[in-house]
Design a protein around this motif. Structure first.
Motif, short mmCIF file in Angstrom:
data_model
loop_
_atom_site.label_atom_id
_atom_site.label_comp_id
_atom_site.label_asym_id
_atom_site.label_seq_id
_atom_site.Cartn_x
_atom_site.Cartn_y
_atom_site.Cartn_z
N GLY A 60 0.80 -1.21 0.00
CA GLY A 60 0.00 0.00 0.00
C GLY A 60 0.84 1.26 0.00
N ARG A 61 0.30 2.30 -0.66
CA ARG A 61 1.05 3.55 -0.81
C ARG A 61 1.19 4.31 0.51
NH1 ARG A 61 2.08 1.21 -5.63
NH2 ARG A 61 0.38 1.40 -7.11
N VAL A 62 0.10 4.39 1.26
CA VAL A 62 0.09 5.23 2.47
C VAL A 62 1.09 4.72 3.50
CG1 VAL A 62 -1.31 6.06 4.39
CG2 VAL A 62 -2.28 5.97 2.08
N GLN A 63 1.13 3.41 3.71
CA GLN A 63 2.05 2.86 4.70
C GLN A 63 3.51 3.15 4.34
OE1 GLN A 63 1.06 1.58 7.60
NE2 GLN A 63 -1.04 1.98 6.92
N VAL A 64 3.83 3.06 3.07
CA VAL A 64 5.20 3.31 2.63
C VAL A 64 5.56 4.78 2.79
CG1 VAL A 64 6.73 3.31 0.61
CG2 VAL A 64 5.26 1.34 1.07
N ILE A 65 4.64 5.68 2.45
CA ILE A 65 4.93 7.12 2.58
C ILE A 65 5.09 7.51 4.04
CG2 ILE A 65 4.04 9.45 2.16
CD1 ILE A 65 2.80 8.44 -0.39
N CYS A 79 11.85 19.43 9.58
CA CYS A 79 11.40 18.44 10.57
C CYS A 79 9.93 18.67 10.90
CB CYS A 79 12.24 18.56 11.85
SG CYS A 79 13.95 18.03 11.71
N GLY A 80 9.57 19.93 11.06
CA GLY A 80 8.18 20.25 11.42
C GLY A 80 7.19 19.83 10.36
N THR A 81 7.48 20.12 9.09
CA THR A 81 6.53 19.75 8.04
C THR A 81 6.47 18.24 7.84
OG1 THR A 81 8.19 20.02 6.28
CG2 THR A 81 6.86 21.96 6.86
N SER A 82 7.58 17.55 8.06
CA SER A 82 7.59 16.08 7.97
C SER A 82 6.70 15.47 9.05
CB SER A 82 9.01 15.54 8.09
OG SER A 82 9.85 16.07 7.10
N LEU A 83 6.77 16.03 10.26
CA LEU A 83 5.95 15.55 11.36
C LEU A 83 4.47 15.79 11.08
CD1 LEU A 83 5.69 14.39 14.21
CD2 LEU A 83 6.04 16.71 15.11
N ILE A 84 4.15 16.97 10.56
CA ILE A 84 2.75 17.27 10.23
C ILE A 84 2.24 16.31 9.16
CG2 ILE A 84 1.21 19.01 9.25
CD1 ILE A 84 3.05 21.14 10.47
N ALA A 85 3.07 15.99 8.18
CA ALA A 85 2.67 15.06 7.13
C ALA A 85 2.37 13.68 7.71
CB ALA A 85 3.77 14.96 6.08
N VAL A 139 6.46 5.69 6.35
CA VAL A 139 7.84 5.33 6.66
C VAL A 139 8.79 6.40 6.11
CG1 VAL A 139 9.69 3.65 6.23
CG2 VAL A 139 7.37 2.86 6.76
N GLY A 140 8.53 6.85 4.89
CA GLY A 140 9.36 7.88 4.29
C GLY A 140 9.35 9.17 5.08
N SER A 141 8.21 9.55 5.63
CA SER A 141 8.13 10.79 6.40
C SER A 141 8.97 10.72 7.68
CB SER A 141 6.68 11.11 6.75
OG SER A 141 6.13 10.18 7.65
N VAL A 142 9.03 9.54 8.28
CA VAL A 142 9.87 9.36 9.48
C VAL A 142 11.35 9.48 9.11
CG1 VAL A 142 10.58 7.72 11.27
CG2 VAL A 142 8.16 7.93 10.65
N VAL A 143 11.75 8.86 8.01
CA VAL A 143 13.14 8.95 7.55
C VAL A 143 13.49 10.40 7.20
CG1 VAL A 143 14.84 8.14 5.87
CG2 VAL A 143 13.08 6.57 6.71
N LEU A 144 12.55 11.12 6.59
CA LEU A 144 12.79 12.52 6.22
C LEU A 144 12.97 13.39 7.46
CD1 LEU A 144 12.99 14.56 3.91
CD2 LEU A 144 10.50 14.83 4.03
N PHE A 145 12.15 13.16 8.48
CA PHE A 145 12.31 13.88 9.74
C PHE A 145 13.71 13.67 10.31
CE2 PHE A 145 12.27 14.09 14.33
CZ PHE A 145 11.51 15.22 14.61
N THR A 146 14.15 12.41 10.27
CA THR A 146 15.49 12.08 10.78
C THR A 146 16.57 12.78 9.99
OG1 THR A 146 14.65 9.89 11.43
CG2 THR A 146 17.05 10.16 11.31
N GLN A 188 -1.61 9.58 9.20
CA GLN A 188 -2.07 8.66 10.23
C GLN A 188 -3.54 8.89 10.61
OE1 GLN A 188 -0.20 6.14 11.49
NE2 GLN A 188 -1.91 5.43 12.75
N PHE A 189 -3.93 10.17 10.65
CA PHE A 189 -5.26 10.47 11.20
C PHE A 189 -6.17 11.27 10.26
CE2 PHE A 189 -2.23 10.40 14.83
CZ PHE A 189 -2.76 9.31 15.51
N GLY A 190 -5.64 11.83 9.18
CA GLY A 190 -6.45 12.76 8.39
C GLY A 190 -7.02 12.23 7.10
N LEU A 191 -6.76 10.99 6.76
CA LEU A 191 -7.22 10.46 5.46
C LEU A 191 -8.63 9.89 5.54
CD1 LEU A 191 -4.05 8.57 4.17
CD2 LEU A 191 -4.74 10.93 3.73
N ARG A 192 -9.34 10.01 4.42
CA ARG A 192 -10.63 9.35 4.28
C ARG A 192 -10.42 7.89 3.87
NH1 ARG A 192 -12.96 13.05 -0.31
NH2 ARG A 192 -10.90 12.42 -1.07
#
Length: 420
Positions: free
Chosen positions: A300-305, A400-406, A307-314, A411-415
């Motif tokens: 699935g696309r969402v689960q992979v992205i 870091c801030g925008t990665s966290l918001i993403a 993971v990417g957002s966590v790596v980007l924050f790092t 996690q919580f904002g998708l339909r």
């Protein structure tokens, strides 16, 4: 040669499949594996590689060049004007991609890229430079929109993520080697030679594009007319189906705008060659693009992205804390992994949610988000930095801030209908 959309094994997903993304990704266990390694796909990849070489090879030298022209205060506009023009072009390129065809749109962007290289050597004032940056941005407002739609046309839905990963991998080889080439040219020759080299890459890209076969079915094609440039703001700018990928992508590309704007100065501050960060992050993204695409096809696309957002924050945290060259390049590795995960998956997600008739508009919507995110990252990071080395960390921590918001949004904002 027959129209490529009629080639066995390369049919695009049917409209009913596009309305049901999860269905379009299902493949019978015993079905033969469909291929997308065709001559047309190869020509498009090579042409796109040369196109990306053309405009990326000059990036790391532009801040210093603008400073020499007396425009040090306008560094943030190097990327911002480029992305603004690209973003404004997207509604037009998306509509034209779905009406006159993919290849004319791709070629128009390459032509703009070709002439822009010459313009840099003719208009040598601050205003002239900023004007060229805006015009140059139109090239990426057209060509990538057409190429993404073309790829979507010629690959089977079940291997969409994998194909986007490979296509992105080949594209990013250009930005991996081209900035170093541009900097090397400037070391030994006048900077005009770098701009001429950029023009040569664009010309070679155009030469290959002339061999592409159009993939938009003949019954859907229209001859170009000025009325096609009339855009209905309510219906022809944003594709509602792909709002979720667009929002998340906008937030996740803000760090890219920060990197493009601040890294050249930060690299010099730490004693690192200006192109090394871009080269390292691009190389580290290459292999992961192939893997991420295949994983997103399966899980699935969402689960992979996410993971990417966590790596980007790092990555942005590491770069913000960097006090030595090796720390900066470590951050570049993580940044490349994050980009390699997020980019092909976001495009595959967008195509999953779109239908055949509006594919160009859907991809244009994602690209508008891309340009907006990069532009915002460029503007705000330049304001935070303000040519003061003490402000470097805060500029990167904005990412870091925008990665966290993403991540929170994913996690919580998708339909329910957004999750594929």
């Amino acid at each position: 040669m027959s129209d490529i959309t009629n080639t066995p094994g390369l049919e695009p997903a049917t409209p009913s499949d596009d309305h049901n993304p999860s269905k379009s990704l299902e493949t019978p266990k015993n079905a033969p594996k469909e291929t997308f390694y065709t001559r047309q796909f190869g020509l498009l990849c090579l042409s796109s590689f040369l196109f990306f070489c053309s405009f990326s090879m000059i990036l790391v030298e532009l801040p210093a060049y603008l400073t020499k022209l007396g425009g040090e205060a306008y560094k943030g506009y190097i990327i911002a004007l480029f992305t603004l023009a690209a973003g404004l072009s997207r509604p037009f390129s998306g509509k034209l991609t779905d009406t006159i065809g993919r290849t004319p749109v791709i070629m128009f962007g390459a032509v703009v890229c070709f002439f822009s290289g010459f313009l840099y050597t003719w208009l040598i004032t601050v205003f002239g430079f900023l004007f060229i940056r805006f015009i140059h941005g139109m090239s990426t407002g057209f060509t990538p929109t057409g190429t993404a739609a073309y790829v979507a046309d010629v690959v089977p839905a079940s291997r969409r993520g994998e194909a986007m990963g490979i296509f992105g991998l080949i594209n990013n080889i250009g930005p991996a080697i081209a900035p170093a080439l541009g900097s090397l040219i400037v070391v030994y020759y006048p900077i005009d030679y770098m701009f001429y080299c950029s023009t040569i890459f664009a010309a070679l890209s155009l030469l290959l594009l002339s061999r592409l076969k159009e993939t938009l079915p003949k019954e859907k094609r229209q001859p170009f007319r000025l009325s096609l440039l009339k855009i209905n703001p309510r219906k022809e700018i944003i594709e509602p189906r792909v709002i979720a990928p667009a929002i998340s992508f906008l937030l996740l590309v803000v760090p890219f705008g920060i990197v493009l704007t601040i890294i050249p100065d930060f690299s010099e501050h730490l004693g690192v060659f200006k192109s090394h960060f871009l080269t390292v992050f691009t190389l580290s993204s290459l292999g992961i693009r192939f893997v991420a695409g295949k994983v997103s096809d399966r899980f699935g696309r969402v689960q992979v992205i996410k993971v990417g957002s966590v790596v980007l924050f790092t990555a942005m945290a590491i770069v913000g804390f960097a006090t030595q060259g090796w720390m900066l390049l470590t951050g570049a590795v993580f940044f490349g992994i994050a980009v390699g995960i997020i980019s092909p998956t976001a495009f595959a997600w967008t195509i999953d949610l779109s239908d055949d008739a509006g594919r160009g508009k859907a991809l244009a919507t994602l690209y508008i988000a891309l340009e907006a995110g990069i532009g915002l990252g460029a503007i705000f990071s330049a304001q935070i930095f303000n040519n003061n080395p003490q402000n470097f960390p805060w500029a990167f921590w904005l990412g870091c801030g925008t990665s966290l918001i993403a991540f929170i949004y994913l996690q919580f904002g998708l339909r329910k209908q957004d999750i594929v």
